[in-house]
Design an enzyme around this catalytic site. Structure first.
Site, PDB file in Angstrom:
ATOM      1  N   GLU A  10      69.436  51.957  42.295  1.00 15.64           N
ATOM      2  CA  GLU A  10      69.990  53.060  42.876  1.00 15.64           C
ATOM      3  C   GLU A  10      70.903  53.908  41.600  1.00 15.64           C
ATOM      4  O   GLU A  10      71.330  53.598  40.585  1.00 15.64           O
ATOM      5  CB  GLU A  10      70.816  53.280  43.984  1.00 15.64           C
ATOM      6  CG  GLU A  10      71.225  54.307  44.259  1.00 15.64           C
ATOM      7  CD  GLU A  10      73.062  54.035  45.103  1.00 15.64           C
ATOM      8  OE1 GLU A  10      73.670  55.550  45.301  1.00 15.64           O
ATOM      9  OE2 GLU A  10      72.979  53.206  46.038  1.00 15.64           O
ATOM     10  N   ARG A  57      72.396  36.860  43.990  1.00 14.20           N
ATOM     11  CA  ARG A  57      72.288  37.376  43.380  1.00 14.20           C
ATOM     12  C   ARG A  57      72.997  36.379  42.864  1.00 14.20           C
ATOM     13  O   ARG A  57      73.928  35.307  42.955  1.00 14.20           O
ATOM     14  CB  ARG A  57      73.386  38.666  44.173  1.00 14.20           C
ATOM     15  CG  ARG A  57      74.713  38.014  44.690  1.00 14.20           C
ATOM     16  CD  ARG A  57      75.853  38.724  45.025  1.00 14.20           C
ATOM     17  NE  ARG A  57      75.616  40.164  44.297  1.00 14.20           N
ATOM     18  CZ  ARG A  57      75.968  41.331  44.579  1.00 14.20           C
ATOM     19  NH1 ARG A  57      76.597  41.780  45.940  1.00 14.20           N
ATOM     20  NH2 ARG A  57      76.034  41.837  43.046  1.00 14.20           N
ATOM     21  N   LYS A 110      79.148  47.173  41.391  1.00 11.76           N
ATOM     22  CA  LYS A 110      78.678  48.532  40.474  1.00 11.76           C
ATOM     23  C   LYS A 110      80.460  49.730  41.058  1.00 11.76           C
ATOM     24  O   LYS A 110      80.461  50.254  39.722  1.00 11.76           O
ATOM     25  CB  LYS A 110      77.861  48.789  41.393  1.00 11.76           C
ATOM     26  CG  LYS A 110      76.939  50.181  40.302  1.00 11.76           C
ATOM     27  CD  LYS A 110      76.482  50.906  40.576  1.00 11.76           C
ATOM     28  CE  LYS A 110      74.604  50.234  40.473  1.00 11.76           C
ATOM     29  NZ  LYS A 110      74.253  50.700  40.976  1.00 11.76           N
TER      30      LYS A 110
END
Length: 562
Positions: A41, A266, A276
């Protein structure tokens, strides 16, 4: 959870579980095409966790001679910017990812996604809902209690189609209506409790402009985008495991190409945050100089700090691909860049905390040139000429007045080898009125193999010529956070309370004169100090600024700690 320490190559499995899945698929059907994608994104800069995903997805496509797409999940215009798009493209390319001509955007598919939404309404699988966000949460239920049907769930198809078209036309304000999939409000998987497909959002999109005022959700967009592009393996991080039934439900209802979603753990690193949102907070509140601050574990920050694509790929390969979340010790990352730069970085000498040394048997004004290898393990890299006169600088830590037995540097009456030059014997210690050592007077022997008091000289230190040395700003970077798990905040505090006040220290160092011409982005090993790179932002021609990439392993420091 404790951080994992570096493991030997022999201790790592030869094939990760994703490769094993693909191998099994190809054994059943040799015509299976491995087609992967990386779908960021564009609401921030990529970080090291994204690097793992890039290396994994592109690596699989390359290994199986398949295809790799770069696709932007640009469905939330309020948080997305062209700056982020450009930086992501640059970072993926820098890391080695090659999408050929397959650069895509979810916004490319907005028209198709809308048509499919209309189809789901006609098939009785979607409806327009007027519940507010708060009311929707109340209706959703909990992990132990089923949700309640929306009072708008039974709307007729024609009413739903009319309302969706009016939503698309901009008739309703933000947040007033949503389009929801009609699945099962009693499902034990909360993601299947009539998830939102579209929201009303009057926001300018960086690519589609003001064409749309409704935007699809990630869960609705993700699988259909994979399907449109012909992706065969949708490799996601573990938090999307519970979303997989929804991913499959949309594709099954639309009867379109079905990719296979596989989840992996992850990346979590010690002394780092990977959110983020938190990285953005660090930037916006000025705790760092920007997304490319060398203390940030963004790809852009690591690049500026001197990390190389090869080191990043090696790191991602070493930590492997797991099914369960864990925390990786920062030492894995630092070892990867040390190994890479040990091979490629030329050697130079730089003194961080200078102590003046007068070589008394060299005449004032006399100057020599020492030929020193550029890389001691790669003689084909040649030698450089380093000036040396009567006065030189050494590190303050390389002299100890009251030295222990195993201190093999300089001490009163002791001898040390000067890198590539000869042997210095400390004859006199000069102090200022406060008792601080300000100068050493030493005799110099250019024979590097000479014995002193019948013994070999064990220690070797670096130095720079006092007259020709250049003064240069050197930035000594350390971990941005002072604790291994910065997300664990002190009581009543936030992760910001764990910031390391010493993560950046600046000094004016004395460097070999040839370093004045170092180029932006060029890396060197400052002998016995660490690996450094010419800062790509603040350096000027003839005035380099050096960033410390990583320290060398400090054997003496470890002995002192013991």
């Amino acid at each position: 959870m404790p951080a994992e320490s570096p493991a030997t190559p022999a201790s790592r499995p030869s094939r990760n579980f994703i490769q094993q899945i693909i191998d099994a698929d190809r054994a059943k059907n040799p015509n299976v095409v491995v087609h992967t994608r990386f779908p960021p994104e564009p609401n921030g800069y990529l970080h090291i966790g994204h690097a793992k995903s890039i290396c994994l997805n592109f690596g699989l496509a390359k290994e199986y001679n398949g295809k790799f797409n770069l696709r932007f999940d640009d469905t939330n215009p309020a948080k997305e910017e062209q700056e982020y798009v450009d930086s992501i493209i640059d970072d993926v390319r820098w890391l080695g990812g090659d999408w050929e001509d397959r650069l895509f955007f979810a916004s490319d598919y907005f028209d198709q996604l809308y048509e499919w939404a209309v189809k789901l309404i006609k098939d009785g699988k979607a409806y327009v809902c007027d519940l507010t966000a708060e009311e929707m949460r109340e209706h959703r239920g909990t992990l132990t209690e089923p949700g309640k049907d929306s009072p708008y769930r039974t709307r007729e198809v024609e009413e739903n189609l009319d309302l969706l078209e009016r939503m698309k036309a901009g008739e309703f304000p933000d947040g007033s209506r949503t389009l929801r999939a009609k699945i099962d409000m009693a499902s034990p998987n909360l993601n299947l409790r009539d998830p939102v497909m579209y929201r009303v959002k009057h926001a300018h999109h960086h690519r589609t402009g003001d064409k749309w005022c409704i935007y699809p959700s990630y869960d609705y967009t993700h699988g259909q985008s994979d399907s449109i592009e012909g992706v065969t393996y949708s490799i996601c991080t573990l938090e999307f495991e519970n979303h997989r039934p929804l991913y499959d439900w949309f594709i099954q209802q639309l009867d379109i190409h079905t990719p296979r979603q596989i989840e992996f753990a992850r990346m979590n690193l010690s002394y780092a945050v990977m959110s983020k949102r938190k990285l953005l907070q660090l930037v916006q509140e000025g705790h760092v100089a920007g997304w490319d601050d060398p203390r940030m574990l963004t790809i852009r920050g690591l690049r500026r700090r001197g990390y190389t694509p090869a080191a990043m790929r090696a790191f991602c390969d070493r930590i492997g691909v797991a099914k369960f979340n864990s925390t990786i010790d920062m030492a894995w990352l630092e070892d990867a860049i040390r190994e890479d730069l040990n091979e490629r970085a030329m050697r130079r000498m730089a003194v961080m905390q200078p102590l003046r040394v007068v070589l008394t048997n060299i005449q004032p004004g006399e100057s020599m040139e020492m030929e020193i290898p550029n890389h001691p393990q790669k003689l084909e890299e040649g030698k450089r000429k380093v000036p040396m006169g009567r006065e030189i600088f050494i590190e303050q830590d390389d002299f100890m007045e009251d030295a222990p037995k195993k201190f093999f540097r300089l001490k009163p009456g002791g001898a040390v080898r000067l890198r590539g030059a000869g042997i210095a014997i400390c004859d006199e210690v000069v102090k200022d009125p406060q008792g601080n050592v300000v100068e050493l007077k030493c005799s110099f022997n250019p024979d590097t193999t000479a014995l002193v008091d019948g013994k070999k000289v064990k220690g070797t230190i670096h130095w720079v010529d006092a007259e020709s040395a250049i003064d240069c700003e050197v930035r000594l970077y350390d971990h941005l956070f002072a604790v291994e798990s910065p997300d664990v905040a002190p009581e009543g505090g936030t992760f910001l309370d764990n910031l390391n006040p010493h993560s950046l220290e600046t000094t004016i160092a004395k460097l070999e004169p040839c370093l004045a011409d170092a180029s932006s982005g060029e890396s060197f090993q400052f002998e016995r100090v660490g690996y450094f790179v010419v800062d790509s932002v603040d350096s000027k021609p003839g005035q380099p600024i050096f960033n410390r990439t990583v320290t060398l392993r400090d054997t003496w420091g470890k002995q002192q700690q013991k």
